[in-house]
Design an enzyme around this catalytic site. Sequence first.
Site, mmCIF file in Angstrom:
data_model
loop_
_atom_site.group_PDB
_atom_site.id
_atom_site.type_symbol
_atom_site.label_atom_id
_atom_site.label_comp_id
_atom_site.label_asym_id
_atom_site.label_seq_id
_atom_site.Cartn_x
_atom_site.Cartn_y
_atom_site.Cartn_z
ATOM 1 N N GLN A 99 0.833 -1.204 0.000
ATOM 2 C CA GLN A 99 0.000 0.000 0.000
ATOM 3 C C GLN A 99 0.870 1.257 0.000
ATOM 4 O O GLN A 99 1.575 1.523 0.972
ATOM 5 C CB GLN A 99 -0.866 -0.003 1.276
ATOM 6 C CG GLN A 99 -1.709 1.232 1.474
ATOM 7 C CD GLN A 99 -2.346 1.267 2.852
ATOM 8 O OE1 GLN A 99 -1.838 0.670 3.796
ATOM 9 N NE2 GLN A 99 -3.457 1.952 2.983
ATOM 10 N N GLY A 100 0.792 2.039 -1.057
ATOM 11 C CA GLY A 100 1.580 3.265 -1.160
ATOM 12 C C GLY A 100 0.718 4.502 -0.974
ATOM 13 O O GLY A 100 0.391 5.189 -1.954
ATOM 14 N N SER B 133 1.080 6.702 2.355
ATOM 15 C CA SER B 133 1.809 7.699 3.148
ATOM 16 C C SER B 133 3.043 8.205 2.413
ATOM 17 O O SER B 133 3.697 7.460 1.675
ATOM 18 C CB SER B 133 2.247 7.094 4.478
ATOM 19 O OG SER B 133 1.151 6.547 5.148
ATOM 20 N N SER C 137 4.683 -0.935 4.137
ATOM 21 C CA SER C 137 4.872 -2.272 4.713
ATOM 22 C C SER C 137 4.992 -3.301 3.593
ATOM 23 O O SER C 137 4.293 -3.202 2.573
ATOM 24 C CB SER C 137 3.680 -2.654 5.593
ATOM 25 O OG SER C 137 3.501 -1.728 6.621
ATOM 26 N N GLU D 78 -9.444 -1.578 6.018
ATOM 27 C CA GLU D 78 -8.273 -1.685 6.875
ATOM 28 C C GLU D 78 -8.682 -1.582 8.341
ATOM 29 O O GLU D 78 -8.129 -2.228 9.204
ATOM 30 C CB GLU D 78 -7.279 -0.571 6.535
ATOM 31 C CG GLU D 78 -6.019 -0.616 7.382
ATOM 32 C CD GLU D 78 -5.009 0.484 7.062
ATOM 33 O OE1 GLU D 78 -5.338 1.385 6.289
ATOM 34 O OE2 GLU D 78 -3.904 0.426 7.600
ATOM 35 N N GLU E 119 -5.025 10.185 17.792
ATOM 36 C CA GLU E 119 -5.590 11.543 17.714
ATOM 37 C C GLU E 119 -6.603 11.616 16.568
ATOM 38 O O GLU E 119 -7.664 12.228 16.699
ATOM 39 C CB GLU E 119 -4.476 12.577 17.499
ATOM 40 C CG GLU E 119 -3.579 12.808 18.706
ATOM 41 C CD GLU E 119 -2.566 11.682 18.914
ATOM 42 O OE1 GLU E 119 -2.383 10.852 18.003
ATOM 43 O OE2 GLU E 119 -1.978 11.625 20.011
#
Length: 416
Positions: free
Chosen positions: A130-131, A133, A165, A248, A397
């Site tokens: 998964q790209g 971030s 990851s 997710e 947060e």
Amino acid sequence: MDLSYPAEAEAFRAEVRAVLAQELPPGWAGIGAIAGRQDAERFAAQWRQVLYRRGLLGITWPPEHGGRGLSRLHQVVLMEELARAGAPFGEHTDLFGIKMLGSTLLRWGTAEQRRRFLPRILSGEDRWCQGFSEPGAGSDLASLTTRARLDGGDWVIDGQKVWTSVAHRANWIFLLARTDPRARGHRGISFLLCRLDQPGIEIRPIRQLTGDSDFNEVFFTGARTPADLVVGAPGEGWPVAMTLLGHERGEEAATNPILFRAELDRLLALATERGRDHDPLIRQRLAWCYARVEIMRYLGYRILTQVQNGTELGPTELGPTELGAAASVAKLYWSEYHAAATELALDIQGLPGLVPEGRGPLRAVRTDDPGAPNSSGSWLGAFLNARAGTIYAGTSEVQRNILAETVLGLPKERRE
Ligand SMILES: Cc1cc2nc3c(=O)[nH]c(=O)nc-3n(C[C@H](O)[C@H](O)[C@H](O)COP(=O)(O)OP(=O)(O)OC[C@H]3O[C@@H](n4cnc5c(N)ncnc54)[C@H](O)[C@@H]3O)c2cc1C
């Protein structure tokens, strides 16, 4: 809240138990009990193929795409039984391929994309990462700067992703790239599918505190992918990404209580083994952990009841769906619990706990693998991984902001 499962789900449970009885090695004590890291990795890879061969991967997908058209409750039953048996749910990349991308292609993919990719995800030929971030875009994902432009029949991609990851185990990546430089915010972002093994892509592993390298930096320098490998309309990738993040974030309600309960039993045994079970402060913290794991179980039941009643798993940012909010509560709850529980494990051990003996967890997520020994290596790895739990899949947060805005109805946070 209805704690019983319908008859067809129980019949499926019997099928899964029969497969486990036939396929797991004699004397099986859980993947955590395999002492060598490489042996454990090898077992996980072989076991994944067993699940594939026995039709236990992607069971909710339609039969024409290799699934069995079963319900989400069947999926829950499967995960429960695998967690109880201490058997892996699949390989590292399956989280991204099956749970995230596969489910998203079923919702947004073209017929051709589904036909081409879904069977190869299940067979393990295509392994995904998964790209999303980037160095300057995590919680505020829409500020991403990776760009893609059409050149002939291809998208040409330039930019950098980070914390990717399992990129080193994958041969494909799904990514978000800005394809309309004039559009701002959520607009003008496309969801692209791209092969990793090509000259324009460089994967650099990031070494973690644990000494392992589970995630990577991925650099795109003129990387190419065919124009039709965009999911959803060009420039309209945001809702596609939100569907994916919903998958997710939502589905652990069933397995978390089982995995965390097994870990708590290990923690209680650790206190006894190290002669700390008479220490009043340790006892108080153990009791705190017990109460939290019980509450987690009831939170899980609540989500399962909603799943059973057919409530759709909503992507948390898209609206105040009850289940979306419950997913945020669950994520916040288990991740903050786990940081405290693993810290307690270190305190129980004292100084010897800082010298890792034995292998650490196979994955950087959640508890150590079921069956893991009460070794300092296991607990230190779990402690360090627990830090990451409050960050990935939406930080604490961010979860609190979601709950504040969607459940409590507080004013939306100001965005510059
Ligand atoms: C183990 C692990 C695996 C990961 N795997 C992947 C992967 O495979 N693919 C991928 O794309 N990404 C992955 N990530 C990245 C992950 O999605 C991001 O780390 C996460 O979204 C947070 O982004 P950030 O690290 O940029 O932190 P930031 O967003 O910069 O946050 C820094 C701090 O500011 C706080 N903060 C940010 N915004 C707000 C706000 N609006 N209000 C209050 N506080 C705020 C955060 O809570 C945090 O404490 C992974 C991360 C980890 C830890």
